[in-house]
Design a protein around this motif. Structure first.
Motif, PDB file in Angstrom:
ATOM      1  N   GLY A  89       0.679  -1.492   0.325  1.00 30.26           N
ATOM      2  CA  GLY A  89      -0.363   0.118   0.006  1.00 30.26           C
ATOM      3  C   GLY A  89       0.568   0.978  -0.417  1.00 30.26           C
ATOM      4  N   SER A  90       0.468   2.565   0.453  1.00 28.89           N
ATOM      5  CA  SER A  90       0.815   3.478   0.629  1.00 28.89           C
ATOM      6  C   SER A  90       1.332   3.511   1.575  1.00 28.89           C
ATOM      7  CB  SER A  90      -0.524   4.623   0.177  1.00 28.89           C
ATOM      8  OG  SER A  90      -1.008   4.802  -0.694  1.00 28.89           O
ATOM      9  N   TRP A  91       2.948   4.606   1.431  1.00 29.72           N
ATOM     10  CA  TRP A  91       4.002   5.317   2.445  1.00 29.72           C
ATOM     11  C   TRP A  91       3.685   6.548   2.333  1.00 29.72           C
ATOM     12  CZ3 TRP A  91       6.291   1.246   5.199  1.00 29.72           C
ATOM     13  CH2 TRP A  91       6.038   0.292   5.007  1.00 29.72           C
ATOM     14  N   VAL A  92       4.059   7.508   3.251  1.00 25.71           N
ATOM     15  CA  VAL A  92       4.064   9.000   3.893  1.00 25.71           C
ATOM     16  C   VAL A  92       5.373   9.415   4.979  1.00 25.71           C
ATOM     17  CG1 VAL A  92       4.118  11.210   4.365  1.00 25.71           C
ATOM     18  CG2 VAL A  92       2.209   9.408   2.867  1.00 25.71           C
ATOM     19  N   LYS A  93       6.585   9.249   4.558  1.00 26.94           N
ATOM     20  CA  LYS A  93       7.812   9.719   5.130  1.00 26.94           C
ATOM     21  C   LYS A  93       7.710   8.204   6.512  1.00 26.94           C
ATOM     22  CE  LYS A  93       6.899  14.274   6.266  1.00 26.94           C
ATOM     23  NZ  LYS A  93       6.658  15.511   6.954  1.00 26.94           N
ATOM     24  N   GLY A  94       8.382   7.326   5.231  1.00 27.71           N
ATOM     25  CA  GLY A  94       8.600   5.971   5.598  1.00 27.71           C
ATOM     26  C   GLY A  94       7.412   4.716   6.781  1.00 27.71           C
ATOM     27  N   LEU A  95       6.177   5.599   6.828  1.00 21.39           N
ATOM     28  CA  LEU A  95       5.153   5.029   7.741  1.00 21.39           C
ATOM     29  C   LEU A  95       4.010   4.934   6.581  1.00 21.39           C
ATOM     30  CD1 LEU A  95       4.787   7.738  10.693  1.00 21.39           C
ATOM     31  CD2 LEU A  95       6.046   5.206  10.301  1.00 21.39           C
ATOM     32  N   ARG A  96       3.281   3.664   6.969  1.00 23.58           N
ATOM     33  CA  ARG A  96       2.358   3.117   5.936  1.00 23.58           C
ATOM     34  C   ARG A  96       1.265   4.178   6.151  1.00 23.58           C
ATOM     35  NH1 ARG A  96       3.804  -1.963   8.919  1.00 23.58           N
ATOM     36  NH2 ARG A  96       2.229  -1.421  10.730  1.00 23.58           N
TER      37      ARG A  96
END
Length: 300
Positions: free
Chosen positions: A4-11
């Protein structure tokens, strides 16, 4: 395993997370945690679909198990709290309030046999004020405790048959009034569904009245019976049968003495309205044995 999607190394965003145990989450993530709308598939087959806050089922949702039982409502920290409903294979089982995953508060519960309860619950049990409708047509309205009739209430069955009064552990217990037909009424202190009272009252409206000792819905002990037309009896009763007392038939006669099968029997005294009297032995309501008959003119 996560896809899925990641933002700044977090799900973050839409994604799917598969656990080593076989459990799976599909839905929204924020800052690495379940947040938003999502579905969780438990290893035991249960499925939750609804809202999440920081990895916890929180908000509106629906939790179903493999048997077809589903709970839907508002979840707080993974437990249903507030207004909710329980469905059993599509059929409405319960609608009402829940607290921490347990039925608690006002609600309506439908049983497998067709019975319906509407009222208050406490920790999953019928407690407080409520109405219980039996599939047979009988009905109880009143107080409950730990799932049984307890306190003041009214139980109705058939037409014109009802008990209104106190209950204990599901049975009539305490002061109450039992109507057994359009005319027959029992009043007093009840024990395990039966009138047991030294000062009970039973009447056939418009016909007769008995006041006195009652045991198991039968006359027992001291009592007074009145036929509303012309007869009064005061005396001792056993097993619903008069054994000793005083009988007065207005404008006809009065009798004092023992009874057998509700008839004069033994040593007694009978006096007629014209002052003729008999003192002596009786049997089956007739003079029988030694006795003395005195006429109104004084002849013996």
């Amino acid at each position: 395993v996560y896809q899925g999607s990641w933002v700044k190394g977090l799900r973050d965003g839409k994604g799917e997370l598969l656990f080593p145990t076989g459990e799976k989450y599909v839905g929204d993530f924020h800052e690495g945690l379940f947040n938003g709308e999502g579905s969780f598939y438990f290893v035991d087959g249960r499925v939750y679909e609804g809202e999440w806050v920081d990895d916890l089922m929180s908000g509106n949702g629906r939790l179903c198990d493999t048997s077809g039982l589903c709970i839907q409502g508002h979840f707080v920290d993974c437990q249903v709290t507030g207004q909710a409903s329980i469905l059993d294979n599509g059929h409405e089982r319960y609608v009402g309030q829940m607290k921490e995953g347990v039925i608690d508060g006002l609600g309506v519960y439908r049983f497998d046999n067709g019975d319906v309860y509407e009222g208050e619950f406490n920790q999953g049990k019928l407690s407080g004020q409520g109405r219980y409708k039996f599939s047979t047509g009988e009905e109880y309205v009143g107080e409950f405790r730990e799932g049984v009739f307890f306190g003041k209430g009214e139980y109705c069955w058939k037409k014109n048959n009802a008990y209104k009064g106190e209950f204990c552990n599901g049975k009539a217990e305490g002061q109450g009034r039992l109507v057994m037909s359009e005319k027959l009424i029992l009043e007093g202190n009840f024990k395990e569904n039966f009138l047991c009272d030294s000062q009970g009252r039973i009447q056939m409206i418009g016909e007769w009245l008995f006041e006195g000792g009652m045991e198991g819905n039968q006359k027992e002990g001291q009592g007074r019976y009145t036929n509303l037309k012309d007869t009064t009896v005061e005396g001792d009763w056993a097993g619903d049968v008069l054994i000793n007392g005083r009988l007065v038939v207005e404008n006809q006669y009065r009798y004092s003495g023992p009874f057998v099968n509700n008839q004069f029997s033994g040593e007694g005294f009978l006096k007629y309205f014209d002052e003729t009297s008999y003192k002596g032995q009786f049997r089956e309501g007739l003079f029988d044995g030694h006795g003395e008959l005195t006429y109104s003119n004084g002849d013996v």
